[in-house]
Write a protein that holds these residues in place. Structure first.
Motif, PDB file in Angstrom:
ATOM      1  N   TYR A   1     -13.889  29.469  -0.576  1.00  0.00           N
ATOM      2  CA  TYR A   1     -14.450  28.897   0.641  1.00  0.00           C
ATOM      3  C   TYR A   1     -14.003  27.458   0.820  1.00  0.00           C
ATOM      4  O   TYR A   1     -13.778  26.734  -0.154  1.00  0.00           O
ATOM      5  CB  TYR A   1     -15.985  28.919   0.583  1.00  0.00           C
ATOM      6  CG  TYR A   1     -16.576  30.296   0.750  1.00  0.00           C
ATOM      7  CD1 TYR A   1     -17.009  30.729   2.002  1.00  0.00           C
ATOM      8  CD2 TYR A   1     -16.704  31.158  -0.332  1.00  0.00           C
ATOM      9  CE1 TYR A   1     -17.554  31.995   2.160  1.00  0.00           C
ATOM     10  CE2 TYR A   1     -17.241  32.424  -0.181  1.00  0.00           C
ATOM     11  CZ  TYR A   1     -17.669  32.836   1.059  1.00  0.00           C
ATOM     12  OH  TYR A   1     -18.201  34.076   1.232  1.00  0.00           O
ATOM     13  N   ASN A   2     -13.916  27.066   2.088  1.00  0.00           N
ATOM     14  CA  ASN A   2     -13.680  25.682   2.442  1.00  0.00           C
ATOM     15  C   ASN A   2     -14.681  25.316   3.541  1.00  0.00           C
ATOM     16  O   ASN A   2     -14.628  25.898   4.641  1.00  0.00           O
ATOM     17  CB  ASN A   2     -12.249  25.465   2.928  1.00  0.00           C
ATOM     18  CG  ASN A   2     -11.952  24.012   3.199  1.00  0.00           C
ATOM     19  OD1 ASN A   2     -12.526  23.138   2.554  1.00  0.00           O
ATOM     20  ND2 ASN A   2     -11.084  23.746   4.142  1.00  0.00           N
ATOM     21  N   GLU A   3     -15.611  24.434   3.224  1.00  0.00           N
ATOM     22  CA  GLU A   3     -16.666  24.019   4.154  1.00  0.00           C
ATOM     23  C   GLU A   3     -17.412  25.203   4.765  1.00  0.00           C
ATOM     24  O   GLU A   3     -17.627  25.267   5.978  1.00  0.00           O
ATOM     25  CB  GLU A   3     -16.107  23.102   5.239  1.00  0.00           C
ATOM     26  CG  GLU A   3     -15.602  21.789   4.675  1.00  0.00           C
ATOM     27  CD  GLU A   3     -15.170  20.832   5.756  1.00  0.00           C
ATOM     28  OE1 GLU A   3     -15.389  21.091   6.959  1.00  0.00           O
ATOM     29  OE2 GLU A   3     -14.576  19.806   5.379  1.00  0.00           O
ATOM     30  N   GLY A   4     -17.755  26.166   3.925  1.00  0.00           N
ATOM     31  CA  GLY A   4     -18.552  27.299   4.351  1.00  0.00           C
ATOM     32  C   GLY A   4     -17.794  28.460   4.953  1.00  0.00           C
ATOM     33  O   GLY A   4     -18.366  29.505   5.228  1.00  0.00           O
ATOM     34  N   MET A   5     -16.511  28.313   5.136  1.00  0.00           N
ATOM     35  CA  MET A   5     -15.717  29.369   5.740  1.00  0.00           C
ATOM     36  C   MET A   5     -14.768  29.960   4.687  1.00  0.00           C
ATOM     37  O   MET A   5     -14.127  29.206   3.952  1.00  0.00           O
ATOM     38  CB  MET A   5     -14.887  28.818   6.908  1.00  0.00           C
ATOM     39  CG  MET A   5     -15.739  28.142   7.988  1.00  0.00           C
ATOM     40  SD  MET A   5     -17.033  29.187   8.681  1.00  0.00           S
ATOM     41  CE  MET A   5     -16.076  30.282   9.671  1.00  0.00           C
ATOM     42  N   PRO A   6     -14.681  31.304   4.618  1.00  0.00           N
ATOM     43  CA  PRO A   6     -13.759  31.903   3.635  1.00  0.00           C
ATOM     44  C   PRO A   6     -12.316  31.533   3.961  1.00  0.00           C
ATOM     45  O   PRO A   6     -11.910  31.556   5.119  1.00  0.00           O
ATOM     46  CB  PRO A   6     -13.979  33.410   3.779  1.00  0.00           C
ATOM     47  CG  PRO A   6     -15.043  33.598   4.786  1.00  0.00           C
ATOM     48  CD  PRO A   6     -15.386  32.291   5.401  1.00  0.00           C
ATOM     49  N   LYS A   7     -11.578  31.183   2.900  1.00  0.00           N
ATOM     50  CA  LYS A   7     -10.158  30.871   3.085  1.00  0.00           C
ATOM     51  C   LYS A   7      -9.392  32.166   3.233  1.00  0.00           C
ATOM     52  O   LYS A   7      -9.679  33.155   2.555  1.00  0.00           O
ATOM     53  CB  LYS A   7      -9.603  30.115   1.872  1.00  0.00           C
ATOM     54  CG  LYS A   7     -10.105  28.713   1.744  1.00  0.00           C
ATOM     55  CD  LYS A   7      -9.464  28.067   0.529  1.00  0.00           C
ATOM     56  CE  LYS A   7     -10.002  26.699   0.247  1.00  0.00           C
ATOM     57  NZ  LYS A   7      -9.397  26.112  -0.960  1.00  0.00           N
TER      58      LYS A   7
END
Length: 188
Positions: free
Chosen positions: A180-186
């Motif tokens: 994740y990056n800032e709550g969003m899946p990469k």
């Protein structure tokens, strides 16, 4: 007789000052009755029918613990999460029960997990405890409550999932790893 009447009047008068506010009624809802909007990882909860943000105290049926095809009978057959929403965000102490036993406590401030976080097994033993900072930073772990096997783990930064998150099956085998990056899946 006069003293008896005076005593009754005083008792009734004093009763008005000693009574506490009535508790907020719990409203039972299932996950299908709400929808969740994620803004960069922070969840906002709405009623599905009228799209209003949840306000008040709710108990949410998360998962049936006893497999059956019958409709909802009793709340003890479910993993139930209970707490208060304010403007669609979780607020204050939230409790999760499994077969009517406390298995998790979480604290929220405007949707951010802050403060003490505790996970228990069905015997009441602590499986994991930590404290999330005021910005929602901390290490998250959840468990299968009957076996004590790790179910999910990862880090929160600013209230959002960050870096590697792992999910395990009931035997403890790794099922899925997401980044994740800032709550969003990469995207891989």
């Amino acid at each position: 007789m006069k003293n008896l009447i005076l005593l009754i009047v005083l008792m009734q008068f004093g009763k008005g000052f000693s009574q506490k506010e009535p508790p907020i009624p719990t409203i039972w809802i299932s996950p299908i009755d709400i929808y969740i909007k994620t803004e960069a990882g922070i969840k906002t909860y709405y009623k599905k029918r009228n799209k209003k943000k949840l306000n008040s105290k709710y108990a949410i049926f998360l998962e049936r613990t006893i497999p059956t095809d019958t409709p909802i009978k009793d709340y003890y057959e479910y993993i139930v999460e209970e707490g208060i929403f304010k403007h669609g965000y979780k607020l204050g102490l939230w409790k999760t029960t499994y077969e009517n036993k406390l298995v998790k406590t979480e604290n929220y401030n405007n949707g951010l997990m802050v403060g003490h976080y505790r996970v228990f097994n069905t015997n009441g033993d602590v499986l994991y405890k930590t404290t999330f900072g005021p910005q929602g930073n901390g290490k998250y772990k959840d468990y299968y409550y009957t076996t004590g096997t790790l179910k999910e783990e990862g880090n929160y930064e600013n209230g959002k999932k960050q870096d590697e998150w792992c999910r395990f099956d009931e035997k403890g085998d790794l099922v899925e790893t997401l980044h994740y990056n800032e709550g969003m899946p990469k995207k891989e």
